[in-house]
Design an enzyme around this catalytic site. Structure first.
Site, short mmCIF file in Angstrom:
data_model
loop_
_atom_site.label_atom_id
_atom_site.label_comp_id
_atom_site.label_asym_id
_atom_site.label_seq_id
_atom_site.Cartn_x
_atom_site.Cartn_y
_atom_site.Cartn_z
N GLY A 83 38.74 12.30 -42.89
CA GLY A 83 37.28 11.73 -42.32
C GLY A 83 37.36 11.19 -40.83
O GLY A 83 38.23 11.84 -39.95
N ASP B 76 41.74 3.86 -37.17
CA ASP B 76 42.89 2.80 -38.05
C ASP B 76 44.06 2.73 -37.13
O ASP B 76 45.03 1.88 -37.27
CB ASP B 76 43.64 3.14 -39.01
CG ASP B 76 43.11 3.22 -40.44
OD1 ASP B 76 41.58 2.79 -40.60
OD2 ASP B 76 43.04 3.92 -41.30
N ARG C 278 28.86 -21.88 -43.49
CA ARG C 278 29.60 -21.43 -44.71
C ARG C 278 31.26 -20.69 -44.12
O ARG C 278 31.00 -21.01 -42.63
CB ARG C 278 29.20 -20.41 -44.91
CG ARG C 278 27.44 -20.71 -45.57
CD ARG C 278 26.79 -18.72 -45.93
NE ARG C 278 26.36 -19.16 -46.83
CZ ARG C 278 24.56 -18.86 -47.20
NH1 ARG C 278 24.20 -17.90 -45.91
NH2 ARG C 278 23.86 -19.28 -47.75
N GLY D 285 41.49 -0.34 -42.48
CA GLY D 285 42.61 -0.19 -42.43
C GLY D 285 43.38 -0.72 -43.20
O GLY D 285 43.33 -1.36 -44.68
N ARG D 286 44.15 0.95 -44.03
CA ARG D 286 44.65 1.01 -44.70
C ARG D 286 46.78 0.27 -44.83
O ARG D 286 45.97 -0.47 -45.32
CB ARG D 286 44.57 2.45 -45.17
CG ARG D 286 44.95 3.08 -46.84
CD ARG D 286 45.43 4.39 -46.18
NE ARG D 286 44.05 4.66 -47.05
CZ ARG D 286 43.96 4.50 -47.97
NH1 ARG D 286 44.39 4.17 -48.87
NH2 ARG D 286 42.20 4.86 -48.62
N HIS E 91 32.09 2.18 -43.44
CA HIS E 91 31.65 2.82 -43.06
C HIS E 91 31.48 3.54 -41.25
O HIS E 91 30.75 4.42 -40.34
CB HIS E 91 30.92 4.42 -43.84
CG HIS E 91 32.17 5.24 -44.48
ND1 HIS E 91 32.11 4.45 -45.72
CD2 HIS E 91 33.55 6.22 -44.94
CE1 HIS E 91 33.17 4.32 -46.66
NE2 HIS E 91 33.70 5.98 -46.20
N LEU E 92 30.07 1.83 -41.56
CA LEU E 92 29.37 1.88 -39.94
C LEU E 92 30.34 2.41 -39.16
O LEU E 92 30.13 2.05 -37.91
CB LEU E 92 29.50 0.22 -40.51
CG LEU E 92 27.29 -0.14 -40.63
CD1 LEU E 92 27.32 -1.30 -40.00
CD2 LEU E 92 26.70 1.16 -40.03
N ARG F 256 32.72 3.91 -38.31
CA ARG F 256 32.85 6.20 -38.84
C ARG F 256 31.79 6.23 -37.95
O ARG F 256 32.39 7.52 -37.73
CB ARG F 256 33.11 6.08 -39.86
CG ARG F 256 35.21 5.50 -39.90
CD ARG F 256 35.88 6.57 -40.58
NE ARG F 256 34.61 7.49 -41.84
CZ ARG F 256 35.73 8.29 -42.74
NH1 ARG F 256 37.36 7.83 -43.38
NH2 ARG F 256 35.30 8.92 -43.63
O1 F6P Z 1 41.75 6.61 -42.46
C1 F6P Z 1 40.11 6.44 -41.90
C2 F6P Z 1 39.96 5.00 -43.00
O2 F6P Z 1 38.84 5.25 -42.27
C3 F6P Z 1 40.72 4.65 -43.71
O3 F6P Z 1 40.94 3.45 -43.13
C4 F6P Z 1 40.44 4.14 -44.88
O4 F6P Z 1 40.77 4.09 -46.10
C5 F6P Z 1 39.39 5.63 -45.33
O5 F6P Z 1 39.64 6.06 -44.10
C6 F6P Z 1 38.08 5.66 -45.79
O6 F6P Z 1 37.74 6.91 -46.10
P1 F6P Z 1 36.87 7.71 -46.82
O7 F6P Z 1 35.78 6.60 -47.51
O8 F6P Z 1 36.25 8.78 -46.11
O9 F6P Z 1 37.34 8.67 -47.67
#
Ligand code: F6P
Length: 358
Positions: free
Chosen positions: A10, A138, A173, A181-182, A282-283, A285
């Protein structure tokens, strides 16, 4: 001498800054750098690469994404699930070697997360001269205290929390922000602390809905009619599973997403408080790297070239908490760095009365 650089997995802010640092440091030694396009596949026929001369590096320090493109699927994938690794076939490793020889590349810099670096380790074992640079928002690689991209992701999540704070307060609210953060809750806990969250849910601590709702009710009792919650995408209730989204693909890690909405619905139902959820996605990233990441990327890129100069292949650049050093790729891969439960961050979070959901 000619070296190659490849970006894999990623994307994240700072990849271009590493590319620039590698090519500039190499140029100072009189070496040429080739950027391999589209991940390791660019080394195979039909080969895809670009020469990274001085002119082509202009503006790269601040530019998001990667000018080389990246891939987190296909024949060079090493991760097929949590803790599950695939060995690349010998023919593919041989074809990679042949591709490097054809381009006249005598060493490769691989910039990536655990998946790309696991491949780099397999290439090293197969005799390919390679060094790694650790990347992931992450921040969950065991052998380095920091990966680049993390600081930029935290800045993005903190900004989102600041914005959610004012709208939550205006409308009385509960706001739930889902961040990436997987397996590790670094982004959630850093952004949560920086953005003044009242509840932080991380994968390392399975949470109870009742505990989260108690925190919301407590705030009500004290005249705080809004609550800010950050949830890592990998957070799970006690006994529960990851929340996944979209089409799940075979031989790939599950696509996570949706825990924020699940938590929000549960809170609304249990407390009667109006609750909204937002997925930052994805913001985190995208965009320009923070100044911290720009510096880290520059140091990492320069160190990678230094390792090549010294012939120290099979190593990954790493930050040891004081300075930039290196570790073997074998040590660096396959091990996660999660948020430790018995020190620093978690202690401070609890001392402040922030709910961690347990
Ligand atoms: O490993 C980084 C990460 O941002 C994870 O937190 C997320 O689960 C994953 O990439 C999502 O990646 P993509 O949507 O590119 O498959």
């Amino acid at each position: 001498m000619k070296i190659g650089i490849v970006t894999g997995g990623g994307d994240c802010p700072g990849l271009n800054a590493v590319i620039r640092a590698v090519a500039k440091t190499a140029a100072k030694r009189g070496w040429e750098t080739l950027g391999i396009i589209g991940g390791y596949d660019g080394l195979l026929e039909p080969q895809n690469f670009r020469v990274l001369d001085y002119q082509s590096l202009a503006g790269l320090l601040v530019r998001g994404g990667t000018i080389l493109g990246t891939a987190n699927r296909g024949q060079f994938s090493a991760k097929t699930g949590h803790g599950e690794t695939r060995q690349l076939p010998k023919e593919l490793l041989d074809a990679t070697k042949a591709g490097m020889a054809k381009l006249g590349i005598s060493a490769l810099v691989s910039v990536g997360g655990d998946g790309s670096l696991t491949i780099a380790q397999q290439m090293h074992e197969a005799g390919i001269p390679i060094v790694g640079v650790p990347k992931t928002i992450d921040n969950d690689l065991a052998a380095t205290t920091t990966t680049f991209g993390f600081d930029s992701a935290v800045a993005c999540a903190t900004d989102a929390l600041d914005r959610l704070h004012t709208t939550a307060e205006s409308h009385n609210r509960v706001m739930v922000l889902e961040v990436m953060g997987r397996y590790a809750g670094w982004i959630a806990i850093y952004a949560g602390l920086a953005g003044g969250a009242d509840v932080i849910l991380i994968p390392e601590i399975p949470f109870q809905y009742e505990s989260v709702c108690r925190a919301v009710r407590e705030r009500e009792k004290h005249g705080k009619h809004f609550t800010l919650i950050v949830a890592a995408e990998g957070a799970k209730p006690v006994g529960g599973n990851f929340v996944t989204s979209g089409m799940q693909q075979q031989n790939r890690e599950a696509r996570l997403g949706g825990i924020g909405a699940v938590v929000a619905a549960e809170i609304e139902q249990r407390t009667g408080k109006e609750t909204r959820a937002m997925v930052l996605g994805h913001l985190q990233r995208g965009g320009s790297p923070t100044y911290m990441d720009r510096v880290l990327c520059t140091l990492f890129g320069a160190k990678a070239v230094e390792l090549i100069t010294e012939g120290r292949f099979g190593r990954m650049v790493a930050h040891n908490g004081r300075c930039v050093d290196s570790v073997s790729l074998a040590e660096a891969t396959g091990k996660l760095r999660t948020v430790p439960l018995d020190e620093g961050f978690v202690h401070a979070t609890r001392s402040l009365g922030i709910c961690l959901g347990d």
